[in-house]
Design an enzyme around this catalytic site. Structure first.
Site, PDB file in Angstrom:
ATOM      1  CD  GLU A 113      29.860  19.757  40.371  1.00 17.45           C
ATOM      2  OE1 GLU A 113      29.090  18.808  40.124  1.00 17.45           O
ATOM      3  OE2 GLU A 113      30.617  20.273  39.536  1.00 17.45           O
ATOM      4  CE  LYS A 131      34.165  21.907  39.449  1.00 19.82           C
ATOM      5  NZ  LYS A 131      33.897  21.794  37.987  1.00 19.82           N
ATOM      6  CE  LYS A 180      29.362  16.000  37.679  1.00 23.80           C
ATOM      7  NZ  LYS A 180      29.623  17.455  37.781  1.00 23.80           N
ATOM      8  CD  GLU A 233      28.028  14.775  32.329  1.00 24.28           C
ATOM      9  OE1 GLU A 233      27.827  15.382  33.404  1.00 24.28           O
ATOM     10  OE2 GLU A 233      29.168  14.499  31.908  1.00 24.28           O
ATOM     11  CG  ASN A 240      28.834  18.394  30.592  1.00 24.87           C
ATOM     12  OD1 ASN A 240      28.924  19.618  30.675  1.00 24.87           O
ATOM     13  ND2 ASN A 240      29.672  17.574  31.200  1.00 24.87           N
ATOM     14  CD  GLU A 294      25.247  17.623  33.728  1.00 22.63           C
ATOM     15  OE1 GLU A 294      24.452  16.732  34.019  1.00 22.63           O
ATOM     16  OE2 GLU A 294      26.434  17.401  33.402  1.00 22.63           O
ATOM     17  CB  SER A 295      29.172  22.770  31.649  1.00 16.83           C
ATOM     18  OG  SER A 295      29.549  21.613  32.367  1.00 16.83           O
TER      19      SER A 295
END
Length: 378
Positions: free
Chosen positions: A163, A165, A226, A275, A297, A332-333
């Site tokens: 990603e 970001k 995103k 998601e 997530n 994710e995360s």
């Protein structure tokens, strides 16, 4: 559900629930026509459109019938477990004073409210039909899921969606020396299968210009836009800027919106990463036809608390259904170390989406080897 009946800007490939008015009852939309025995309030409708509506499963869905009976979009969404209320005001709802000032319950609701204003302003400057035309001249769509599958086969570990970001609401600026093209090129050169680019400006300091620059830079990895999608306009706009995939958040979008956005993606040849955060959202998504890619997530979008066991818990409960349908799962995360990646892989994910731990590293590209414990083939 905000575009099904606005006949003034219906597009042959994309008429749908997204032209329903999100903020007003059906009676404010001009004209009354009879479709399938129902009085349909719509503007500038034509016989061909009415025929298509009568035979369209979305138009005949329970949500549309509820809306026509006078229920608000927020009421319909709440029945599906969605706690994000929609404000639809011409300026930011959290600004102002007295009764005119709205207080969001959490950061996700604030982001959605702000996104409503942003999208409204963007649409005023560049109407939907203009964006659709631009999307038709965008660079060819690349195979997002194919890239993930190939990378998994090549390396034997979850494929990486790396990603780009710059900042986040909870942690502020993550990288001062931020060059999205250089970061994307470093990711690609170190084995990333796909690249995610944040486009939200107000809360994440991203931009669609960054997405476009990366696409035009020669980076060959498929690109995920995103964005906090609330309107089909954003999907077409993302495609016009070179996106190959988009993010759809089940905590924000009611079932009918998810179905419609999937239809738009299919028409454009794009991939939708849907998601989810919890079991109820996952169950909603698994009832929708055409889902190919689900992201679980570990980060609560309401509290910004991370729980890496969330992916394993949901896969233990619904993994069989997911595998039976051939759906790929993205973790994710909260994934920072090789052990974190191995934990996600053992839970059944085919890919991981990682941003913060890479973007904060001195060399984001080299940080990929640290994340997986070895260099990735590419």
């Amino acid at each position: 559900m905000e575009s099904l009946l606005a006949g003034a800007h219906l597009h042959p490939a994309a008429f749908s629930p997204a032209s329903l008015s999100r903020c007003h009852p059906p009676s404010v939309v001009r004209g009354v026509n009879v479709v399938g025995g129902r009085a349909v309030r719509c503007a500038y409708t034509k016989d061909a459109i009415l025929y298509a509506l009568e035979h369209d499963e979305m138009f005949n869905s329970e949500e549309v019938v509820q809306w026509e009976s006078g229920k608000t979009i927020n009421t319909i969404a709440a029945a599906q477990g969605i706690q994000i209320s929609r404000r639809c005001r011409p300026r930011y709802p959290s600004e102002g004073s007295g009764d005119d000032k709205a207080v969001p319950r959490h950061i996700l609701e604030q982001i959605v409210w702000d996104k409503e204003v942003e999208v409204s302003q963007r649409k005023a400057k560049k109407p939907l039909m203009n964006v659709i035309e631009s999307s038709e001249h965008a660079p060819p769509v690349r195979d997002f899921i194919g890239a993930l599958t190939a990378a998994y086969t090549r390396n034997g570990v979850p494929a990486l969606i790396a990603e780009v970001k710059k900042a986040s609401p909870g942690r502020g600026v993550l990288r001062e020396n931020f060059n999205p093209v250089e970061i994307a090129q470093a990711y690609e050169g170190n084995g990333a299968a796909c690249i995610s680019i944040f486009t939200d400006e107000k809360h994440f300091q991203g931009s669609f210009e960054s997405l476009e620059m990366v696409r035009n830079s020669g980076v060959k990895c498929p690109l995920l836009c995103k964005e906090f999608i609330i309107d089909s306009w954003q999907v077409y706009y993302a495609r016009s800027k070179g996106a190959d995939a988009i993010l759809l958040i089940a905590a924000v979008l009611p079932d009918l919106d998810l179905k419609y956005m999937l239809r738009v993606c299919k028409n454009l040849g794009m991939t939708a990463l849907i998601e989810v955060q919890d079991e109820r959202e996952l169950d909603r998504v698994l009832k929708i036809d055409g889902v190919e890619l689900i992201g679980i997530n570990n980060l609560s979008l309401e509290t910004f608390v991370v729980d890496t066991s969330n992916t394993r818990m949901l896969m233990e409960k619904r993994g069989d259904s997911i595998r039976d349908r051939g759906i790929l799962v993205v973790g994710e995360s909260g994934l920072i170390t090789p052990d974190d990646v191995a934990y996600a892989q053992s839970a059944g994910v085919s890919a991981v989406l990682v941003g913060e731990s890479l973007i904060k590293a001195e060399d984001p590209g080299q940080a990929i080897a640290g994340l997986f414990g070895r260099e990735l083939l590419h």
